[in-house]
Design a protein around this motif. Structure first.
Motif, PDB file in Angstrom:
ATOM      1  N   ALA A 128       0.702  -1.291   0.008  1.00 57.64           N
ATOM      2  CA  ALA A 128       0.062  -0.132   0.169  1.00 57.64           C
ATOM      3  C   ALA A 128       0.898   1.354   0.040  1.00 57.64           C
ATOM      4  CB  ALA A 128      -0.850   0.023   1.057  1.00 57.64           C
ATOM      5  N   GLU A 129       2.001   1.217   0.882  1.00 55.19           N
ATOM      6  CA  GLU A 129       2.995   2.344   0.851  1.00 55.19           C
ATOM      7  C   GLU A 129       3.657   2.541  -0.689  1.00 55.19           C
ATOM      8  OE1 GLU A 129       4.518   2.382   5.369  1.00 55.19           O
ATOM      9  OE2 GLU A 129       5.486   0.996   3.841  1.00 55.19           O
ATOM     10  N   PHE A 130       3.807   1.437  -1.228  1.00 55.65           N
ATOM     11  CA  PHE A 130       4.477   1.560  -2.553  1.00 55.65           C
ATOM     12  C   PHE A 130       3.542   1.894  -3.402  1.00 55.65           C
ATOM     13  CE2 PHE A 130       6.088  -0.145  -6.673  1.00 55.65           C
ATOM     14  CZ  PHE A 130       7.454   0.419  -6.663  1.00 55.65           C
ATOM     15  N   GLY A 131       2.225   1.343  -3.235  1.00 66.16           N
ATOM     16  CA  GLY A 131       1.216   2.043  -4.252  1.00 66.16           C
ATOM     17  C   GLY A 131       1.079   3.618  -4.029  1.00 66.16           C
ATOM     18  N   ARG A 132       1.078   4.285  -2.836  1.00 66.45           N
ATOM     19  CA  ARG A 132       1.200   5.765  -2.686  1.00 66.45           C
ATOM     20  C   ARG A 132       2.266   6.414  -3.318  1.00 66.45           C
ATOM     21  NH1 ARG A 132      -1.538   4.047   2.385  1.00 66.45           N
ATOM     22  NH2 ARG A 132       0.536   4.013   3.460  1.00 66.45           N
ATOM     23  N   TYR A 133       3.319   5.626  -3.154  1.00 59.89           N
ATOM     24  CA  TYR A 133       4.693   6.352  -3.836  1.00 59.89           C
ATOM     25  C   TYR A 133       4.221   6.343  -5.367  1.00 59.89           C
ATOM     26  CZ  TYR A 133       9.145   6.137  -6.091  1.00 59.89           C
ATOM     27  OH  TYR A 133      10.111   6.273  -7.031  1.00 59.89           O
ATOM     28  N   ALA A 134       3.860   5.126  -5.804  1.00 62.34           N
ATOM     29  CA  ALA A 134       3.558   5.049  -7.450  1.00 62.34           C
ATOM     30  C   ALA A 134       2.717   6.024  -7.684  1.00 62.34           C
ATOM     31  CB  ALA A 134       3.283   3.720  -7.698  1.00 62.34           C
ATOM     32  N   ILE A 135       1.566   6.333  -7.141  1.00 56.27           N
ATOM     33  CA  ILE A 135       0.576   7.453  -7.476  1.00 56.27           C
ATOM     34  C   ILE A 135       1.078   8.637  -7.315  1.00 56.27           C
ATOM     35  CG2 ILE A 135      -1.776   8.257  -6.781  1.00 56.27           C
ATOM     36  CD1 ILE A 135      -2.656   5.208  -5.954  1.00 56.27           C
ATOM     37  N   ALA A 136       1.747   8.932  -6.286  1.00 55.44           N
ATOM     38  CA  ALA A 136       2.356  10.260  -6.175  1.00 55.44           C
ATOM     39  C   ALA A 136       3.280  10.493  -7.538  1.00 55.44           C
ATOM     40  CB  ALA A 136       3.265  10.451  -4.896  1.00 55.44           C
ATOM     41  N   MET A 137       4.240   9.577  -7.687  1.00 56.47           N
ATOM     42  CA  MET A 137       5.078   9.669  -8.778  1.00 56.47           C
ATOM     43  C   MET A 137       4.648  10.059 -10.149  1.00 56.47           C
ATOM     44  SD  MET A 137       8.596   9.740  -9.734  1.00 56.47           S
ATOM     45  CE  MET A 137       9.310   9.418  -8.459  1.00 56.47           C
ATOM     46  N   ILE A 138       3.457   9.264 -10.541  1.00 59.25           N
ATOM     47  CA  ILE A 138       2.642   9.364 -11.758  1.00 59.25           C
ATOM     48  C   ILE A 138       2.022  10.724 -11.684  1.00 59.25           C
ATOM     49  CG2 ILE A 138       0.759   8.384 -13.017  1.00 59.25           C
ATOM     50  CD1 ILE A 138       1.415   5.655 -11.940  1.00 59.25           C
ATOM     51  N   THR A 139       1.338  11.000 -10.668  1.00 51.25           N
ATOM     52  CA  THR A 139       0.920  12.678 -10.449  1.00 51.25           C
ATOM     53  C   THR A 139       1.682  13.543 -10.932  1.00 51.25           C
ATOM     54  OG1 THR A 139      -0.754  11.594  -8.972  1.00 51.25           O
ATOM     55  CG2 THR A 139      -0.425  14.054  -9.177  1.00 51.25           C
ATOM     56  N   VAL A 140       3.020  13.523 -10.107  1.00 50.32           N
ATOM     57  CA  VAL A 140       4.168  14.341 -10.491  1.00 50.32           C
ATOM     58  C   VAL A 140       4.433  14.396 -11.942  1.00 50.32           C
ATOM     59  CG1 VAL A 140       6.582  14.827 -10.022  1.00 50.32           C
ATOM     60  CG2 VAL A 140       5.040  14.453  -8.072  1.00 50.32           C
ATOM     61  N   GLN A 141       4.488  13.235 -12.562  1.00 47.86           N
ATOM     62  CA  GLN A 141       4.803  13.197 -13.905  1.00 47.86           C
ATOM     63  C   GLN A 141       3.770  14.063 -14.939  1.00 47.86           C
ATOM     64  OE1 GLN A 141       7.657  12.326 -15.126  1.00 47.86           O
ATOM     65  NE2 GLN A 141       8.708  11.790 -13.287  1.00 47.86           N
ATOM     66  N   PHE A 142       2.692  13.711 -14.510  1.00 46.36           N
ATOM     67  CA  PHE A 142       1.423  14.515 -15.083  1.00 46.36           C
ATOM     68  C   PHE A 142       1.551  16.071 -14.960  1.00 46.36           C
ATOM     69  CE2 PHE A 142      -0.971  10.431 -15.119  1.00 46.36           C
ATOM     70  CZ  PHE A 142      -1.397  10.451 -16.612  1.00 46.36           C
ATOM     71  N   VAL A 143       1.665  16.321 -13.651  1.00 49.85           N
ATOM     72  CA  VAL A 143       1.752  17.808 -13.562  1.00 49.85           C
ATOM     73  C   VAL A 143       3.018  18.455 -14.358  1.00 49.85           C
ATOM     74  CG1 VAL A 143       2.250  19.486 -11.799  1.00 49.85           C
ATOM     75  CG2 VAL A 143       0.417  17.660 -11.328  1.00 49.85           C
ATOM     76  N   HIS A 144       4.132  17.898 -14.158  1.00 50.89           N
ATOM     77  CA  HIS A 144       5.521  18.316 -14.735  1.00 50.89           C
ATOM     78  C   HIS A 144       5.077  18.462 -16.550  1.00 50.89           C
ATOM     79  CE1 HIS A 144       9.677  19.442 -14.614  1.00 50.89           C
ATOM     80  NE2 HIS A 144       9.746  18.922 -15.804  1.00 50.89           N
ATOM     81  N   MET A 145       4.577  17.469 -16.971  1.00 52.90           N
ATOM     82  CA  MET A 145       4.437  17.603 -18.283  1.00 52.90           C
ATOM     83  C   MET A 145       3.314  18.504 -18.681  1.00 52.90           C
ATOM     84  SD  MET A 145       4.318  13.537 -19.016  1.00 52.90           S
ATOM     85  CE  MET A 145       5.552  12.290 -18.866  1.00 52.90           C
ATOM     86  N   GLY A 146       2.521  18.995 -17.881  1.00 57.32           N
ATOM     87  CA  GLY A 146       1.270  19.435 -18.232  1.00 57.32           C
ATOM     88  C   GLY A 146       1.782  21.217 -18.097  1.00 57.32           C
ATOM     89  N   ILE A 147       2.726  21.340 -17.300  1.00 56.97           N
ATOM     90  CA  ILE A 147       2.928  22.868 -16.878  1.00 56.97           C
ATOM     91  C   ILE A 147       4.448  23.350 -17.335  1.00 56.97           C
ATOM     92  CG2 ILE A 147       3.331  24.535 -14.866  1.00 56.97           C
ATOM     93  CD1 ILE A 147       1.313  23.015 -13.475  1.00 56.97           C
ATOM     94  N   PHE A 148       5.306  22.419 -17.107  1.00 57.39           N
ATOM     95  CA  PHE A 148       6.745  22.806 -17.551  1.00 57.39           C
ATOM     96  C   PHE A 148       7.364  22.473 -18.899  1.00 57.39           C
ATOM     97  CE2 PHE A 148       6.046  22.110 -12.808  1.00 57.39           C
ATOM     98  CZ  PHE A 148       6.191  23.703 -12.282  1.00 57.39           C
ATOM     99  N   THR A 149       6.835  21.152 -19.231  1.00 62.33           N
ATOM    100  CA  THR A 149       7.766  20.638 -20.342  1.00 62.33           C
ATOM    101  C   THR A 149       7.824  21.503 -21.616  1.00 62.33           C
ATOM    102  OG1 THR A 149       7.213  18.399 -19.466  1.00 62.33           O
ATOM    103  CG2 THR A 149       7.997  18.402 -21.663  1.00 62.33           C
ATOM    104  N   TRP A 150       6.846  22.227 -21.794  1.00 62.82           N
ATOM    105  CA  TRP A 150       7.019  22.993 -22.953  1.00 62.82           C
ATOM    106  C   TRP A 150       8.315  23.882 -22.939  1.00 62.82           C
ATOM    107  CZ3 TRP A 150       7.144  28.432 -23.009  1.00 62.82           C
ATOM    108  CH2 TRP A 150       6.569  29.000 -21.788  1.00 62.82           C
ATOM    109  N   MET A 151       8.818  24.378 -21.696  1.00 59.21           N
ATOM    110  CA  MET A 151       9.856  25.274 -21.782  1.00 59.21           C
ATOM    111  C   MET A 151      11.293  24.327 -21.944  1.00 59.21           C
ATOM    112  SD  MET A 151       9.197  27.655 -18.522  1.00 59.21           S
ATOM    113  CE  MET A 151       8.097  26.381 -17.783  1.00 59.21           C
ATOM    114  N   GLU A 152      11.253  23.203 -21.770  1.00 60.74           N
ATOM    115  CA  GLU A 152      12.203  22.123 -21.778  1.00 60.74           C
ATOM    116  C   GLU A 152      12.284  21.713 -23.347  1.00 60.74           C
ATOM    117  OE1 GLU A 152      11.606  18.811 -19.309  1.00 60.74           O
ATOM    118  OE2 GLU A 152      11.286  20.253 -17.595  1.00 60.74           O
ATOM    119  N   ALA A 153      11.269  21.578 -23.799  1.00 63.81           N
ATOM    120  CA  ALA A 153      11.038  21.116 -25.371  1.00 63.81           C
ATOM    121  C   ALA A 153      11.577  22.203 -26.030  1.00 63.81           C
ATOM    122  CB  ALA A 153       9.833  20.981 -25.557  1.00 63.81           C
TER     123      ALA A 153
END
Length: 489
Positions: A34-59
């Motif tokens: 369950a702890e690893f599940g929360r870690y995985a959900i948080a990591m996936i959420t972070v990736q979604f957020v980073h892609m949606g807000i920040f990645t255009w500058m990196e590209a």
């Protein structure tokens, strides 16, 4: 040339291997499912957020560095993007963390998400420097900085899991600390490169127009990859989400490391050739790139499918039994997805038609969500696997068709047949090995991997699959040159 360029990025690839497998090996043992599940959900959420807000500058940093060099405007190019990154990171970080505390989440999920989102708001400054180094072909600086930050963050995260009560929050605290250390080093270097530059509002519009469609396409692609974890958590629970994520990551991340490694070496070459020499030269580079990508990644996917049961010892017992069942098909799904994201997507990047790739991802994402909702209640975790394979296949077909409308993307059909034949021989040879039941695990894994690699490379050399002899000679000469220099002295 491709072989030498790949070797230059080898330290980065090794760091990714250590961290990717280390995370799976260590966290699945130290954390409960369950702890690893929360870690995985948080990591996936972070990736979604980073892609949606920040990645255009990196590209934009990656795509327009060569053009800025051609126009003698690198200082303003850097100043503009770093200014945008700092402002967006500050405002975005505060907003995201505030939203998390307003959501009706458990205290554990709230804490891990808040720290994770804080780290991604800082990550944009670090990533801008990394993209600038790659685009400017500062390979040694990029390799040292990226590898150092990756390994330091991983090490600190594991130590915090071991010696503090932070549990699933600890890896994200480690990321934060590692970023702070290496941003302090790299930003000093980059500030000298942008000294005298000015913020250019007109360039901001160009960068946003180019990069935002990439953000959208990445969001859709990542939804295609990872939305099933949210659905599994909702239907089967956080523990099942952790089990699926462990198996998915062990199979898919192994392939993704290879795709990133090769793309890291080739993408700057293709962009520079396109900007300074024209599309014809970039097409030649892409032709070699596509064949080389398949030559390395397809046998890796085949090998993962062959040794999935033997590789189970890598995972913690709380996730092992269920995780290994999803790995064989996920390996081939990862192969399809990697070829789409790290080869076909480059055609949209070079042509500037980045919005078209976003549209190409809409049908497979919708299909994936629908199939997951239908198949997971019937087949459990394997339902998510079936949905993934079908959706990835549809996405690849649509992406190829749309990519070739705006850029003459070469398709390595002959190389694919040659590599597939070599993989088939490898599969037969490994499957026929008389390995005793008592040897299953690490010993069986080593035997199968050694025999499989030997058979595959032998067949490839005999038929010169994907013109592999040139790559092998390239690598051999790279290692041999220092010895020749010593002899000459």
């Amino acid at each position: 040339m491709l072989g030498r360029s790949m070797l230059a990025y080898l330290p980065v690839n090794l760091a990714n291997i250590v961290v990717s497998f280390g995370t799976i090996v260590v966290l699945t043992r130290l954390l409960g499912s369950a702890e690893f599940g929360r870690y995985a959900i948080a990591m996936i959420t972070v990736q979604f957020v980073h892609m949606g807000i920040f990645t255009w500058m990196e590209a934009a940093m990656a795509r327009f560095q060569a053009r800025a060099e051609r126009e003698n405007d690198v200082r303003s190019h850097l100043k503009t993007l770093y200014t945008l990154g700092a402002i967006t990171g500050l405002i975005g970080g505060i907003t995201l963390i505030s939203v998390v505390f307003l959501l009706p989440l458990s205290p554990q999920m709230t804490t891990v998400l808040a720290v994770a989102l804080g780290s991604t708001a800082l990550q944009i400054i670090f990533n801008l420097g990394m993209e600038a180094h790659k685009a400017a072909h500062r390979v040694k600086r990029y390799s040292f900085t990226y590898s150092g930050q990756t390994l330091l963050s991983f090490t600190l995260g594991i130590l915090l899991v071991l010696f503090t009560p932070l549990r699933e929050v600890a890896p994200f605290v480690g990321i934060l600390l590692g970023l702070i250390c290496f941003i302090a080093i790299d930003l000093t270097f980059m500030l000298t490169r942008m000294r005298g530059g000015t913020y250019q509002a007109d360039k901001t519009k160009i960068y946003f127009a180019y990069g935002m469609p990439i953000c959208l396409s990445l969001l859709l692609t990542y939804a295609l990859n990872s939305a099933d974890v949210y659905i599994i958590a909702a239907i089967l629970g956080e523990a099942s989400a952790g089990q699926y994520n462990a198996g998915y990551n062990l199979a898919n991340r192994s392939l993704e490391i290879l795709f990133i490694w090769i793309a890291m070496a080739v993408t700057p070459m293709a962009v520079t050739a396109f900007e300074k020499q024209g599309s014809a030269q970039s097409i030649e580079i892409m032709k070699t790139y596509g064949a080389s990508l398949l030559w390395i990644a397809l046998p890796a996917a085949t090998g993962i499918a062959l040794v999935s049961q033997d590789a189970g010892f890598i995972l913690g017992e709380s996730v092992r039994a269920e995780a290994v069942t999803v790995m064989p098909l996920i390996a081939f799904a990862g192969m399809i997805n990697g070829f789409m994201n790290y080869y076909v997507q480059r055609a949209f990047m070079l042509s500037g038609k980045t919005g078209a790739f976003a549209w190409a991802m809409v049908p497979p994402v919708l299909l994936n969500i629908g199939l997951n909702l239908w198949l997971i209640p019937q087949f459990g975790l394997m339902g998510a696997v079936y949905a993934t394979v079908i959706s990835y296949a549809l996405g690849l077909i649509i992406a190829i068709v749309m990519a070739r409308r705006s850029y003459p993307l070469p398709l390595p059909m002959r190389a694919t047949l040659e590599i597939a034949a070599a993989c088939a021989v490898m599969w037969l040879a490994v499957s026929a090995l008389p390995i005793p039941e008592a040897w299953h695990g690490p010993i069986s894994l080593l035997i199968k991997a050694s025999v499989g690699a030997g058979v595959y490379l032998t067949v490839c050399w005999l038929i010169n699959a994907a013109n592999c002899r040139n790559i092998i000679r390239d690598v051999w000469q790279k290692f041999r040159r220092p010895k020749l220099a010593e002899v000459a002295e």
